[in-house]
Design a protein around this motif. Structure first.
Motif, PDB file in Angstrom:
ATOM      1  N   HIS A  73       0.761  -1.243   0.197  1.00 33.48           N
ATOM      2  CA  HIS A  73       0.063  -0.055   0.079  1.00 33.48           C
ATOM      3  C   HIS A  73       0.892   1.106  -0.114  1.00 33.48           C
ATOM      4  O   HIS A  73       0.648   2.164  -0.690  1.00 33.48           O
ATOM      5  CB  HIS A  73      -1.034   0.005   1.191  1.00 33.48           C
ATOM      6  CG  HIS A  73      -2.189  -0.771   0.990  1.00 33.48           C
ATOM      7  ND1 HIS A  73      -3.278  -0.505   0.165  1.00 33.48           N
ATOM      8  CD2 HIS A  73      -2.852  -1.636   1.916  1.00 33.48           C
ATOM      9  CE1 HIS A  73      -4.009  -1.270   0.250  1.00 33.48           C
ATOM     10  NE2 HIS A  73      -4.075  -2.034   1.172  1.00 33.48           N
ATOM     11  N   SER A  94      -6.731   1.476   6.103  1.00 30.77           N
ATOM     12  CA  SER A  94      -7.524   0.437   5.605  1.00 30.77           C
ATOM     13  C   SER A  94      -8.472  -0.009   6.458  1.00 30.77           C
ATOM     14  O   SER A  94      -8.790   0.403   7.210  1.00 30.77           O
ATOM     15  CB  SER A  94      -6.385  -0.518   5.044  1.00 30.77           C
ATOM     16  OG  SER A  94      -5.936  -1.344   6.197  1.00 30.77           O
ATOM     17  N   ASP A 258      -7.377  -2.920  -2.114  1.00 30.64           N
ATOM     18  CA  ASP A 258      -6.318  -4.187  -2.182  1.00 30.64           C
ATOM     19  C   ASP A 258      -6.345  -4.534  -3.673  1.00 30.64           C
ATOM     20  O   ASP A 258      -7.334  -4.500  -4.357  1.00 30.64           O
ATOM     21  CB  ASP A 258      -6.925  -5.273  -1.393  1.00 30.64           C
ATOM     22  CG  ASP A 258      -6.599  -5.243   0.191  1.00 30.64           C
ATOM     23  OD1 ASP A 258      -5.734  -4.300   0.299  1.00 30.64           O
ATOM     24  OD2 ASP A 258      -7.089  -5.882   0.717  1.00 30.64           O
TER      25      ASP A 258
HETATM   26 ZN    ZN Z   1      -4.965  -3.473   2.253  1.00 28.26          ZN
END
Ligand code: ZN
Ligand code: KG4
Length: 292
Positions: A73, A94, A258
């Motif tokens: 990320h 997240s 994601d």
């Molecule tokens: Zn994630």
């Protein structure tokens, strides 16, 4: 539902990989390595992915690289901004994480602060459930909040006056629950946009206040935002206003939630700079970046 998630992974994995290779027009024999997420995440889905990737890499006789998806990320920002320079701050937001990191280089990270309880994405997801909106809650709340008045309900912001970089979102969720119980379903439906906008603003405000604090404490003037919550358009706009003397970067929305591109990208960095850490394929659902 972790069990269903694992089964869905098994069902779709082969087809998705075939489709990705077809679309990228890359034959399997041209692959240099397979990068796979080994944590953090759900045990079953991680195991499915790692087993599949190990098998594929063995068949193709290429290395299999175990990746921390939170590291991915952070580095998703380099896909959009290859010229990004160290050090920079990274707000990682997240479904399972709310952290601010000082990134000194590839593999060199300092945790400046994190949440004590729920993550920001979790606050969106739980808030959406309380408001009767769909999962995932972030996009649902963002959509419901469009045109709403964010000053209509005052929600609590934990640690807003403290000089520590830390977060807590469980009180916010409880405040929403109490508000909904007090006002009743009809009033909630009628004022949904205002309530959703106020709730969203409470989450975004505190995230950006603490990122501002991190910039002031470290003197670093470049900040990147990553993780699913970074897809939030409102947060992107506010970030530029709150950190007006900083360069604030975030990946495209589809690289915030994601995705495999960011995992492949970090895999390539490991291939280039250091393969040691990535040789570990042990699945760790609560893998922590700083502990590596
Ligand atoms: Zn994630
Ligand atoms: O990074 P991610 O895709 O998966 C995890 O690693 O958890 O993040 C998922 C989280 C969910 O909580 C989801 O509600 C949130 O990101 N999210 C958003 C938005 N899109 C996804 N939150 C706020 N606004 C959005 N537009």
């Amino acid at each position: 539902m972790p069990e269903i998630a694992s089964r869905e992974h098994e069902k779709h994995l082969v087809m998705i990989v075939e489709k990705a290779l077809y679309r990228a027009d890359v034959p399997k024999k041209n692959l240099d390595a397979i990068a796979v997420t080994r944590g953090p995440g759900l045990m079953g889905t991680l195991l499915t992915g790692v087993s599949f990737a190990s098998g594929l890499s063995e068949g193709l006789k290429v290395p299999c690289l175990g990746i921390d998806h939170m590291e991915a990320h952070i580095f998703a920002n380099f896909i959009a901004y290859p010229e990004l320079n160290y050090p920079f701050l990274s707000l990682l937001v997240s479904g399972g994480h709310t952290q601010i990191w000082k990134v000194n280089g590839f593999g060199n990270y300092e945790l400046l602060g994190e949440t004590r309880d729920d993550a920001a994405g979790e606050a969106f997801d739980k808030g959406a459930r309380i408001l009767g909106l769909d999962y995932p809650g972030g996009p649902s709340i963002e959509k419901a909040a469009a045109g709403g008045d964010e000053s209509s309900v005052t929600f609590p912001q934990a640690f807003q006056k403290s000089d520590n970089i830390e977060f807590s979102f469980s009180g916010l969720k409880t405040a929403l629950l109490n508000y909904v119980r007090k006002e009743g379903d009809v009033a909630i439906r009628q004022n949904l946009a205002d309530i959703a906008a106020s709730y969203q603003a409470a989450i975004i405000d505190i995230l950006l206040k603490k990122l501002r604090l991190a910039a002031d404490q470290t003197g670093i003037r470049t900040a990147v935002i990553g993780g699913g919550v970074a897809a939030n358009q409102k947060m992107r706009e506010e970030a530029e206003a709150t950190l007006d003397d900083c360069t604030v970067l975030y990946p495209d929305s589809n690289l915030c939630t994601d995705n495999a591109a960011m995992v492949a990208f970090v895999g390539e960095l490991y291939l280039k700079f250091s393969s040691e850490r990535s040789r570990d394929l042990a699945v760790i659902p609560n893998l922590r970046l700083a502990d590596q």
